[in-house]
Design a protein around this motif. Structure first.
Motif, PDB file in Angstrom:
ATOM      1  N   LEU A 294      32.877 -21.067  29.940  1.00 36.72           N
ATOM      2  CA  LEU A 294      32.898 -21.562  28.567  1.00 36.72           C
ATOM      3  C   LEU A 294      32.268 -20.566  27.601  1.00 36.72           C
ATOM      4  N   LYS A 295      32.800 -20.542  26.396  1.00 37.25           N
ATOM      5  CA  LYS A 295      32.343 -19.644  25.346  1.00 37.25           C
ATOM      6  C   LYS A 295      31.876 -20.467  24.142  1.00 37.25           C
ATOM      7  N   PRO A 296      31.014 -19.897  23.313  1.00 37.97           N
ATOM      8  CA  PRO A 296      30.573 -20.636  22.118  1.00 37.97           C
ATOM      9  C   PRO A 296      31.737 -21.114  21.256  1.00 37.97           C
ATOM     10  N   GLU A 297      32.818 -20.354  21.206  1.00 32.93           N
ATOM     11  CA  GLU A 297      33.969 -20.760  20.396  1.00 32.93           C
ATOM     12  C   GLU A 297      34.738 -21.935  20.995  1.00 32.93           C
ATOM     13  N   ASP A 298      34.369 -22.364  22.194  1.00 32.44           N
ATOM     14  CA  ASP A 298      34.966 -23.579  22.768  1.00 32.44           C
ATOM     15  C   ASP A 298      34.273 -24.840  22.269  1.00 32.44           C
ATOM     16  N   THR A 299      33.197 -24.683  21.530  1.00 31.39           N
ATOM     17  CA  THR A 299      32.487 -25.834  20.982  1.00 31.39           C
ATOM     18  C   THR A 299      33.411 -26.646  20.079  1.00 31.39           C
ATOM     19  N   ALA A 300      33.549 -27.940  20.393  1.00 28.23           N
ATOM     20  CA  ALA A 300      34.461 -28.805  19.652  1.00 28.23           C
ATOM     21  C   ALA A 300      34.385 -30.218  20.195  1.00 28.23           C
TER      22      ALA A 300
ATOM     23  N   PHE B 209      45.787 -27.597  19.725  1.00 28.68           N
ATOM     24  CA  PHE B 209      46.256 -27.858  21.074  1.00 28.68           C
ATOM     25  C   PHE B 209      45.445 -27.044  22.084  1.00 28.68           C
ATOM     26  N   VAL B 210      45.143 -27.640  23.237  1.00 32.36           N
ATOM     27  CA  VAL B 210      44.442 -26.943  24.310  1.00 32.36           C
ATOM     28  C   VAL B 210      45.326 -26.829  25.554  1.00 32.36           C
ATOM     29  N   ALA B 211      45.810 -27.978  26.063  1.00 31.68           N
ATOM     30  CA  ALA B 211      46.588 -27.962  27.296  1.00 31.68           C
ATOM     31  C   ALA B 211      47.392 -29.247  27.416  1.00 31.68           C
ATOM     32  N   ALA B 212      48.473 -29.183  28.188  1.00 28.23           N
ATOM     33  CA  ALA B 212      49.304 -30.363  28.435  1.00 28.23           C
ATOM     34  C   ALA B 212      49.824 -30.319  29.859  1.00 28.23           C
ATOM     35  N   VAL B 213      50.118 -31.507  30.390  1.00 25.52           N
ATOM     36  CA  VAL B 213      50.642 -31.617  31.747  1.00 25.52           C
ATOM     37  C   VAL B 213      51.757 -32.658  31.763  1.00 25.52           C
ATOM     38  N   SER B 214      52.816 -32.365  32.514  1.00 27.87           N
ATOM     39  CA  SER B 214      53.939 -33.285  32.620  1.00 27.87           C
ATOM     40  C   SER B 214      53.553 -34.521  33.434  1.00 27.87           C
ATOM     41  N   TRP B 215      54.426 -35.524  33.414  1.00 31.79           N
ATOM     42  CA  TRP B 215      54.050 -36.794  34.041  1.00 31.79           C
ATOM     43  C   TRP B 215      53.872 -36.677  35.545  1.00 31.79           C
ATOM     44  N   ARG B 216      54.570 -35.744  36.167  1.00 32.63           N
ATOM     45  CA  ARG B 216      54.378 -35.550  37.608  1.00 32.63           C
ATOM     46  C   ARG B 216      53.239 -34.589  37.917  1.00 32.63           C
ATOM     47  N   GLY B 217      52.766 -33.896  36.876  1.00 29.71           N
ATOM     48  CA  GLY B 217      51.741 -32.897  37.108  1.00 29.71           C
ATOM     49  C   GLY B 217      52.277 -31.550  37.529  1.00 29.71           C
ATOM     50  N   SER B 218      53.588 -31.408  37.549  1.00 35.71           N
ATOM     51  CA  SER B 218      54.191 -30.185  38.065  1.00 35.71           C
ATOM     52  C   SER B 218      54.335 -29.096  37.008  1.00 35.71           C
ATOM     53  N   ILE B 219      54.255 -29.472  35.735  1.00 36.77           N
ATOM     54  CA  ILE B 219      54.387 -28.500  34.642  1.00 36.77           C
ATOM     55  C   ILE B 219      53.122 -28.566  33.799  1.00 36.77           C
ATOM     56  N   THR B 220      52.561 -27.399  33.521  1.00 41.20           N
ATOM     57  CA  THR B 220      51.402 -27.315  32.636  1.00 41.20           C
ATOM     58  C   THR B 220      51.653 -26.269  31.566  1.00 41.20           C
ATOM     59  N   TYR B 221      50.909 -26.414  30.474  1.00 42.03           N
ATOM     60  CA  TYR B 221      51.071 -25.506  29.341  1.00 42.03           C
ATOM     61  C   TYR B 221      49.718 -25.381  28.671  1.00 42.03           C
ATOM     62  N   TYR B 222      49.342 -24.126  28.323  1.00 44.75           N
ATOM     63  CA  TYR B 222      48.015 -23.879  27.793  1.00 44.75           C
ATOM     64  C   TYR B 222      48.065 -23.071  26.501  1.00 44.75           C
ATOM     65  N   ALA B 223      47.067 -23.287  25.684  1.00 44.05           N
ATOM     66  CA  ALA B 223      46.847 -22.394  24.550  1.00 44.05           C
ATOM     67  C   ALA B 223      46.388 -21.050  25.086  1.00 44.05           C
ATOM     68  N   GLU B 224      46.753 -19.997  24.386  1.00 43.14           N
ATOM     69  CA  GLU B 224      46.384 -18.652  24.841  1.00 43.14           C
ATOM     70  C   GLU B 224      44.869 -18.484  24.934  1.00 43.14           C
ATOM     71  N   SER B 225      44.154 -19.162  24.066  1.00 40.09           N
ATOM     72  CA  SER B 225      42.703 -18.991  24.013  1.00 40.09           C
ATOM     73  C   SER B 225      41.991 -19.535  25.242  1.00 40.09           C
TER      74      SER B 225
ATOM     75  N   LYS C 247      43.818 -19.987  28.388  1.00 38.37           N
ATOM     76  CA  LYS C 247      44.574 -19.652  29.602  1.00 38.37           C
ATOM     77  C   LYS C 247      43.723 -18.815  30.548  1.00 38.37           C
ATOM     78  N   GLY C 248      43.714 -19.209  31.831  1.00 40.31           N
ATOM     79  CA  GLY C 248      42.912 -18.508  32.820  1.00 40.31           C
ATOM     80  C   GLY C 248      41.510 -19.040  32.967  1.00 40.31           C
ATOM     81  N   ARG C 249      41.046 -19.853  32.010  1.00 41.08           N
ATOM     82  CA  ARG C 249      39.701 -20.428  32.076  1.00 41.08           C
ATOM     83  C   ARG C 249      39.746 -21.951  32.247  1.00 41.08           C
ATOM     84  N   PHE C 250      40.733 -22.604  31.644  1.00 42.19           N
ATOM     85  CA  PHE C 250      40.849 -24.067  31.706  1.00 42.19           C
ATOM     86  C   PHE C 250      42.011 -24.450  32.616  1.00 42.19           C
TER      87      PHE C 250
END
Length: 127
Positions: A86-92, A47-63, A65-68
């Motif tokens: 971006l970091k090399p470990e973001d390669t995917a 999992f990386v990130a998710a957003v609610s249907w209105r866009g009002s709620i977001t949720y991020y993976a700790e890895s 957070k603050g960058r994406f």
């Protein structure tokens, strides 16, 4: 049936930025939660990130957070993932996904994913 098409991947250097886009079609996109997941070579999809249907709620993976930043434009049936520093470990391979549930199920997404998936777009970050 929902169809998802991702774009925006590419090759960048560490510290650069990219913005991924995902266009949805085939159903009432504006009432669905949307998310981004990724799978690195030799690893399971995560999992990386998710957003609610209105866009009002977001949720991020700790890895990430603050960058994406995840956002959506329901008028364009599009969800975005702005990726900074971006970091090399973001390669995917990055996948867009949809959850047709009326609830925003943040913890569920982290463990079980979503119901509909795109084919993915490759992001490569070199050091």
């Amino acid at each position: 049936q929902v169809q998802l098409v991702e774009s925006g991947g590419g090759w960048v250097q560490a510290g650069d930025s990219l913005r991924l886009s995902c266009v949805a079609s085939g159903h009432t996109f504006s009432t669905y939660s949307m998310g981004w997941f990724r799978q690195a070579p030799g690893k399971e999809r995560e999992f990386v990130a998710a957003v609610s249907w209105r866009g009002s709620i977001t949720y991020y993976a700790e890895s990430v957070k603050g960058r994406f930043t995840i956002s959506r434009d329901n008028a364009k049936n599009t969800v975005y993932l702005q990726m900074n520093n971006l970091k090399p470990e973001d390669t995917a391979v990055y996948y867009c996904a949809v959850d047709p549930s009326p609830q925003f199920r943040d913890i569920y997404y982290r463990h079980y994913g979503m119901d509909y998936w795109g084919k993915g777009t490759l992001v490569t970050v070199s050091s």
